[in-house]
Motif scaffolding. Structure first.
Motif, PDB file in Angstrom:
ATOM      1  N   GLN A 158      -6.600  16.818  -4.141  1.00  0.00           N
ATOM      2  CA  GLN A 158      -5.267  16.752  -3.526  1.00  0.00           C
ATOM      3  C   GLN A 158      -5.364  16.845  -2.005  1.00  0.00           C
ATOM      4  N   ARG A 159      -6.257  17.674  -1.509  1.00  0.00           N
ATOM      5  CA  ARG A 159      -6.400  17.831  -0.058  1.00  0.00           C
ATOM      6  C   ARG A 159      -6.961  16.564   0.592  1.00  0.00           C
ATOM      7  N   VAL A 160      -7.941  15.923  -0.062  1.00  0.00           N
ATOM      8  CA  VAL A 160      -8.497  14.669   0.464  1.00  0.00           C
ATOM      9  C   VAL A 160      -7.411  13.599   0.481  1.00  0.00           C
ATOM     10  N   HIS A 161      -6.646  13.502  -0.611  1.00  0.00           N
ATOM     11  CA  HIS A 161      -5.574  12.509  -0.687  1.00  0.00           C
ATOM     12  C   HIS A 161      -4.560  12.737   0.445  1.00  0.00           C
ATOM     13  N   LYS A 162      -4.159  13.966   0.636  1.00  0.00           N
ATOM     14  CA  LYS A 162      -3.191  14.287   1.687  1.00  0.00           C
ATOM     15  C   LYS A 162      -3.761  13.960   3.068  1.00  0.00           C
ATOM     16  N   PHE A 163      -5.023  14.276   3.303  1.00  0.00           N
ATOM     17  CA  PHE A 163      -5.663  13.978   4.586  1.00  0.00           C
ATOM     18  C   PHE A 163      -5.683  12.476   4.849  1.00  0.00           C
ATOM     19  N   LEU A 164      -6.091  11.695   3.850  1.00  0.00           N
ATOM     20  CA  LEU A 164      -6.219  10.248   4.049  1.00  0.00           C
ATOM     21  C   LEU A 164      -4.874   9.556   4.238  1.00  0.00           C
ATOM     22  N   LYS A 165      -3.787  10.153   3.754  1.00  0.00           N
ATOM     23  CA  LYS A 165      -2.458   9.553   3.953  1.00  0.00           C
ATOM     24  C   LYS A 165      -2.105   9.456   5.436  1.00  0.00           C
ATOM     25  N   ASP A 166      -2.741  10.270   6.271  1.00  0.00           N
ATOM     26  CA  ASP A 166      -2.518  10.186   7.718  1.00  0.00           C
ATOM     27  C   ASP A 166      -3.218   8.976   8.333  1.00  0.00           C
ATOM     28  N   TYR A 167      -4.129   8.367   7.582  1.00  0.00           N
ATOM     29  CA  TYR A 167      -4.942   7.281   8.124  1.00  0.00           C
ATOM     30  C   TYR A 167      -4.725   5.937   7.437  1.00  0.00           C
ATOM     31  N   GLY A 168      -4.128   5.939   6.264  1.00  0.00           N
ATOM     32  CA  GLY A 168      -3.984   4.676   5.561  1.00  0.00           C
ATOM     33  C   GLY A 168      -2.986   4.756   4.423  1.00  0.00           C
ATOM     34  N   PRO A 214      -2.370   4.617   0.255  1.00  0.00           N
ATOM     35  CA  PRO A 214      -2.989   4.690  -1.059  1.00  0.00           C
ATOM     36  C   PRO A 214      -2.593   3.463  -1.885  1.00  0.00           C
ATOM     37  N   VAL A 215      -3.583   2.783  -2.440  1.00  0.00           N
ATOM     38  CA  VAL A 215      -3.298   1.593  -3.237  1.00  0.00           C
ATOM     39  C   VAL A 215      -3.655   1.801  -4.707  1.00  0.00           C
ATOM     40  N   GLN A 216      -4.414   2.821  -4.986  1.00  0.00           N
ATOM     41  CA  GLN A 216      -4.679   3.298  -6.339  1.00  0.00           C
ATOM     42  C   GLN A 216      -4.861   4.802  -6.231  1.00  0.00           C
ATOM     43  N   LYS A 217      -5.056   5.476  -7.366  1.00  0.00           N
ATOM     44  CA  LYS A 217      -5.103   6.942  -7.322  1.00  0.00           C
ATOM     45  C   LYS A 217      -6.130   7.486  -6.336  1.00  0.00           C
ATOM     46  N   SER A 218      -7.281   6.903  -6.264  1.00  0.00           N
ATOM     47  CA  SER A 218      -8.333   7.405  -5.382  1.00  0.00           C
ATOM     48  C   SER A 218      -8.883   6.318  -4.472  1.00  0.00           C
ATOM     49  N   VAL A 219      -8.013   5.406  -4.056  1.00  0.00           N
ATOM     50  CA  VAL A 219      -8.423   4.309  -3.177  1.00  0.00           C
ATOM     51  C   VAL A 219      -7.382   4.136  -2.073  1.00  0.00           C
ATOM     52  N   PHE A 220      -7.864   4.114  -0.839  1.00  0.00           N
ATOM     53  CA  PHE A 220      -6.999   3.905   0.320  1.00  0.00           C
ATOM     54  C   PHE A 220      -7.432   2.657   1.068  1.00  0.00           C
ATOM     55  N   GLU A 221      -6.464   1.955   1.638  1.00  0.00           N
ATOM     56  CA  GLU A 221      -6.717   0.885   2.588  1.00  0.00           C
ATOM     57  C   GLU A 221      -6.301   1.410   3.955  1.00  0.00           C
ATOM     58  N   CYS A 222      -7.178   1.252   4.922  1.00  0.00           N
ATOM     59  CA  CYS A 222      -6.941   1.826   6.245  1.00  0.00           C
ATOM     60  C   CYS A 222      -7.320   0.837   7.339  1.00  0.00           C
ATOM     61  N   SER A 240     -12.785   4.959  -1.014  1.00  0.00           N
ATOM     62  CA  SER A 240     -12.611   5.391  -2.400  1.00  0.00           C
ATOM     63  C   SER A 240     -13.323   6.724  -2.581  1.00  0.00           C
ATOM     64  N   TYR A 241     -12.824   7.518  -3.509  1.00  0.00           N
ATOM     65  CA  TYR A 241     -13.413   8.833  -3.688  1.00  0.00           C
ATOM     66  C   TYR A 241     -13.278   9.302  -5.123  1.00  0.00           C
ATOM     67  N   ASP A 242     -14.222  10.155  -5.500  1.00  0.00           N
ATOM     68  CA  ASP A 242     -14.214  10.828  -6.796  1.00  0.00           C
ATOM     69  C   ASP A 242     -14.506  12.288  -6.480  1.00  0.00           C
ATOM     70  N   ASP A 276     -18.901  15.708  -5.333  1.00  0.00           N
ATOM     71  CA  ASP A 276     -17.935  14.705  -4.884  1.00  0.00           C
ATOM     72  C   ASP A 276     -18.650  13.457  -4.365  1.00  0.00           C
ATOM     73  N   ARG A 277     -17.926  12.336  -4.449  1.00  0.00           N
ATOM     74  CA  ARG A 277     -18.441  11.077  -3.900  1.00  0.00           C
ATOM     75  C   ARG A 277     -17.342  10.398  -3.106  1.00  0.00           C
TER      76      ARG A 277
END
Length: 95
Positions: A19-29, A31-39, A9-11, A62-63
């Motif tokens: 947007q860049r963090v979201h795009k990066f994390l899509k390669d690994y897991g 997205p299940v909510q706006k700022s939460v990924f399951e990987c 999760s991130y803020d 950032d967090r």
């Protein structure tokens, strides 16, 4: 290859960094909510994610939180709304 289940999760303060963090994390897991990924990550993939995030985010603005859930713990997760987990990727075959 042994994979573990992680929730990331991130803020992020800046919309472009967000947007860049979201795009990066899509390669690994997934997205299940706006700022939460399951990987499902290997140790090496986790190290890559942590390294990239540590270099990219602004620690004063950032967090990011990364939670590891064991397979048994996944059975105890409670939901409201649609119930699904990011699927564990199949084992890679090396021929």
């Amino acid at each position: 290859m042994d994979r573990q289940f992680y929730i990331i999760s991130y803020d992020i303060g800046d919309p472009k960094r967000l947007q860049r963090v979201h795009k990066f994390l899509k390669d690994y897991g997934k997205p299940v909510q706006k700022s939460v990924f399951e990987c499902w990550l290997t140790e090496r993939e986790l190290e890559s994610v942590v390294s990239w995030l540590a270099d990219f985010i602004k620690r004063t603005e950032d967090r990011v939180r990364i939670y590891r859930l064991c397979r048994n713990c996944l059975q105890n997760v409670e939901f409201t709304g649609p119930v699904y987990f990011a699927e564990e990727p199949p084992e890679e075959l090396i021929l």
